[in-house]
Motif scaffolding. Sequence first.
Motif, mmCIF file in Angstrom:
data_model
loop_
_atom_site.group_PDB
_atom_site.id
_atom_site.type_symbol
_atom_site.label_atom_id
_atom_site.label_comp_id
_atom_site.label_asym_id
_atom_site.label_seq_id
_atom_site.Cartn_x
_atom_site.Cartn_y
_atom_site.Cartn_z
ATOM 1 N N ARG A 87 0.843 -1.205 0.000
ATOM 2 C CA ARG A 87 0.000 0.000 0.000
ATOM 3 C C ARG A 87 0.878 1.255 0.000
ATOM 4 O O ARG A 87 0.618 2.223 -0.716
ATOM 5 C CB ARG A 87 -0.911 0.019 1.233
ATOM 6 N N GLY A 88 1.912 1.211 0.834
ATOM 7 C CA GLY A 88 2.812 2.376 0.941
ATOM 8 C C GLY A 88 3.479 2.705 -0.390
ATOM 9 O O GLY A 88 3.527 3.862 -0.819
ATOM 10 N N ILE A 89 3.971 1.652 -1.044
ATOM 11 C CA ILE A 89 4.660 1.860 -2.327
ATOM 12 C C ILE A 89 3.662 2.366 -3.368
ATOM 13 O O ILE A 89 3.961 3.287 -4.144
ATOM 14 C CB ILE A 89 5.325 0.540 -2.809
ATOM 15 N N PHE A 90 2.464 1.789 -3.339
ATOM 16 C CA PHE A 90 1.460 2.195 -4.325
ATOM 17 C C PHE A 90 1.088 3.671 -4.137
ATOM 18 O O PHE A 90 0.999 4.427 -5.105
ATOM 19 C CB PHE A 90 0.222 1.291 -4.229
ATOM 20 N N GLN A 91 0.949 4.059 -2.878
ATOM 21 C CA GLN A 91 0.618 5.477 -2.604
ATOM 22 C C GLN A 91 1.738 6.392 -3.112
ATOM 23 O O GLN A 91 1.484 7.459 -3.675
ATOM 24 C CB GLN A 91 0.416 5.693 -1.109
ATOM 25 N N LEU A 92 2.943 5.940 -2.908
ATOM 26 C CA LEU A 92 4.094 6.728 -3.385
ATOM 27 C C LEU A 92 4.049 6.876 -4.911
ATOM 28 O O LEU A 92 4.253 7.977 -5.449
ATOM 29 C CB LEU A 92 5.398 6.033 -2.945
ATOM 30 N N LEU A 93 3.745 5.770 -5.591
ATOM 31 C CA LEU A 93 3.666 5.826 -7.059
ATOM 32 C C LEU A 93 2.529 6.750 -7.497
ATOM 33 O O LEU A 93 2.653 7.475 -8.490
ATOM 34 C CB LEU A 93 3.476 4.417 -7.642
ATOM 35 N N GLN A 94 1.438 6.732 -6.743
ATOM 36 C CA GLN A 94 0.315 7.632 -7.061
ATOM 37 C C GLN A 94 0.746 9.094 -6.934
ATOM 38 O O GLN A 94 0.425 9.923 -7.780
ATOM 39 C CB GLN A 94 -0.863 7.353 -6.109
ATOM 40 N N GLN A 95 1.479 9.382 -5.858
ATOM 41 C CA GLN A 95 1.969 10.758 -5.653
ATOM 42 C C GLN A 95 2.869 11.181 -6.808
ATOM 43 O O GLN A 95 2.786 12.305 -7.312
ATOM 44 C CB GLN A 95 2.793 10.838 -4.366
ATOM 45 N N ILE A 96 3.727 10.263 -7.224
ATOM 46 C CA ILE A 96 4.666 10.558 -8.323
ATOM 47 C C ILE A 96 3.883 10.862 -9.592
ATOM 48 O O ILE A 96 4.164 11.818 -10.310
ATOM 49 C CB ILE A 96 5.634 9.364 -8.523
ATOM 50 N N ASN A 97 2.873 10.036 -9.842
ATOM 51 C CA ASN A 97 2.014 10.241 -11.011
ATOM 52 C C ASN A 97 1.268 11.578 -10.907
ATOM 53 O O ASN A 97 1.079 12.283 -11.915
ATOM 54 C CB ASN A 97 1.035 9.073 -11.135
ATOM 55 N N GLY A 98 0.899 11.942 -9.668
ATOM 56 C CA GLY A 98 0.207 13.210 -9.441
ATOM 57 C C GLY A 98 1.047 14.403 -9.883
ATOM 58 O O GLY A 98 0.520 15.455 -10.244
ATOM 59 N N GLY A 99 2.371 14.219 -9.871
ATOM 60 C CA GLY A 99 3.270 15.288 -10.314
ATOM 61 C C GLY A 99 3.434 15.334 -11.821
ATOM 62 O O GLY A 99 4.251 16.101 -12.333
ATOM 63 N N GLY A 100 2.734 14.459 -12.546
ATOM 64 C CA GLY A 100 2.786 14.499 -14.011
ATOM 65 C C GLY A 100 3.625 13.411 -14.647
ATOM 66 O O GLY A 100 3.729 13.330 -15.873
ATOM 67 N N THR A 101 4.234 12.559 -13.818
ATOM 68 C CA THR A 101 5.079 11.491 -14.368
ATOM 69 C C THR A 101 4.203 10.320 -14.832
ATOM 70 O O THR A 101 3.303 9.904 -14.108
ATOM 71 C CB THR A 101 6.047 10.974 -13.274
ATOM 72 N N VAL A 102 4.498 9.829 -16.025
ATOM 73 C CA VAL A 102 3.809 8.617 -16.500
ATOM 74 C C VAL A 102 4.294 7.449 -15.650
ATOM 75 O O VAL A 102 5.501 7.286 -15.449
ATOM 76 C CB VAL A 102 4.147 8.333 -17.986
ATOM 77 N N VAL A 103 3.390 6.642 -15.126
ATOM 78 C CA VAL A 103 3.793 5.451 -14.371
ATOM 79 C C VAL A 103 3.234 4.223 -15.084
ATOM 80 O O VAL A 103 2.025 4.143 -15.332
ATOM 81 C CB VAL A 103 3.292 5.495 -12.909
ATOM 82 N N VAL A 104 4.113 3.305 -15.442
ATOM 83 C CA VAL A 104 3.671 2.038 -16.030
ATOM 84 C C VAL A 104 4.067 0.947 -15.041
ATOM 85 O O VAL A 104 5.262 0.744 -14.779
ATOM 86 C CB VAL A 104 4.341 1.775 -17.400
ATOM 87 N N MET A 105 3.072 0.303 -14.475
ATOM 88 C CA MET A 105 3.354 -0.667 -13.415
ATOM 89 C C MET A 105 2.828 -2.049 -13.806
ATOM 90 O O MET A 105 1.624 -2.221 -14.024
ATOM 91 C CB MET A 105 2.681 -0.190 -12.131
#
Lengths: 229, 291
Positions: A174-192
């Motif tokens: 959950r923690g890692i996923f939230q972090l990835l969400q935050q990163i995506n919130g900054g405009g970064t494309v996330v492919v998981m």
Amino acid sequence: MIRFSGVSKTYPNGVQGLRDVSFHIPKGQFVFLTGHSGAGKSSILSLIIAEQQPTFGEVRVSGYQCGKLSANEVPRLRRKLGIVFQDFRLLEYRTIEENVAFALEVTGAPRQAIPSRVIRVLTRVGLASKAKAYPKELSGGEQQRVAIARALVNDPPILIADEPTGNLDERATRGIFQLLQQINGGGTVVVMATHNLALVRDTGYRVIELKGGEVVFDSGQDTPAAGPA
Amino acid sequence: MRLTTPLGEALKTFRRAPLLSGLSVATIGFSLFTIGLFGLVALNFRQTLRTLAERVEVVAFVLRGTPTETITAASQDIQAFPEVLEVQYVSEEQALSRAREELVEFKEAYRDLETNPLPASLEIRLKEGFRDAGSAQGVAERIRGFAFIDDVRYGRDWVQRLDRLRTMAAVVGLVIGLAFAIVAMVIIGVTIRMTVLQRAHEIAIMRLVGATNRYIRGPFLLEGGIKGVLGGLLAVLMCWITFAVFRSTAGELGGSLVFFHAAHLGLIVLFGLGIGLLGSLLSVGRHLRHV
């Protein structure tokens, strides 16, 4: 940002990794690649990071045509990508901050700017207090955060994560996923890439499901950048 | 925060993997030591051959009654031959007294002589590089052209045997030397490959974060170079110890043995450096092509 057009991949041993795969991931999108082991998730990621070349079709990432990169262009593409793996891939004999700084050093970043950038990104992933620790002294979740910090330190427009929560317990996941969400919130494309369907469910993010090397479901084909519903 | 430099990275390897690094240096050292030992044997053998070759001499016997002025003038002519190092005139009297000294068993016979049976002669020593059968024969032929010369000798069979020995030594030396060098390079190459494989994980991470091949190669090249130089120095040290031990136990023979010049020693270390750099370059290059 990422475009697959009629991509097939056959490995030298004859195994067909991908069959006629096409999709487009625009700027700012969070995309899950799902499917069982061997479905083709890792093949897609290895084509994006130019670890492999497509047998047929075209892969374009950040303006680079991945199948036709020269040896000198591959590092340039990878500097535009942050890459995170299930097994963290940290250097054990370097401290956390050295592991992160390493990603800046190899790209020739100005040396005087490195410490502040490292601390900033470690703060972002919540590990500034453990900068001097070694990977073995951290939990799995923390090690994955270090890997994410290393992937982010070059401010890449795209973050590629191959089963980043595969080795983690529920809470760390959950923690890692939230972090990835935050990163995506900054405009970064996330492919998981993940096979954790519980994680995918109800997030509202785009899901591309693979089976036997083919795309069998794409929740957001030709849709613009989409955040959580 | 400690940031890395290629040299720092190269030196860190010795701290991180002291056993493997030590083994690499020892392997390079022992391989070069083998070549060095062979070189020492070859050097001393060549020195012995050179000493033997110094005895190559053309002796021209002078007809009795030849005026001294004629001989002196001819000596100067012969001295001007490009092959000739030195011409020495040995008069009939000098020949007799030398015979009395050298041939002790005939001392009585020489003492009771009423007339001197020995002719005067010109003893011609050849320059280095001309102490072979062909040159000696060429000089002998030309000297035979002087009217006052009775006979010319240069120990043809002996010089020819020396020539054969020299050729054989050169061929055998080259073949064995090359074989040693190739074996050393293969062993050293394998050792360096081991260090590259040991760091395959690190190389993979470097590539992942966008390091260029040139950046990755840097520390490996330095590491290979340092190991090569250390191996070379180890080889020089082992050669010297072996030489010193052999010389002190070889008795009279030991005194005539020669050791490498500084230039030779430098060459061994340089060879170590070259082999370390080349081995690393090939191993890392190969690895980078396959990952």
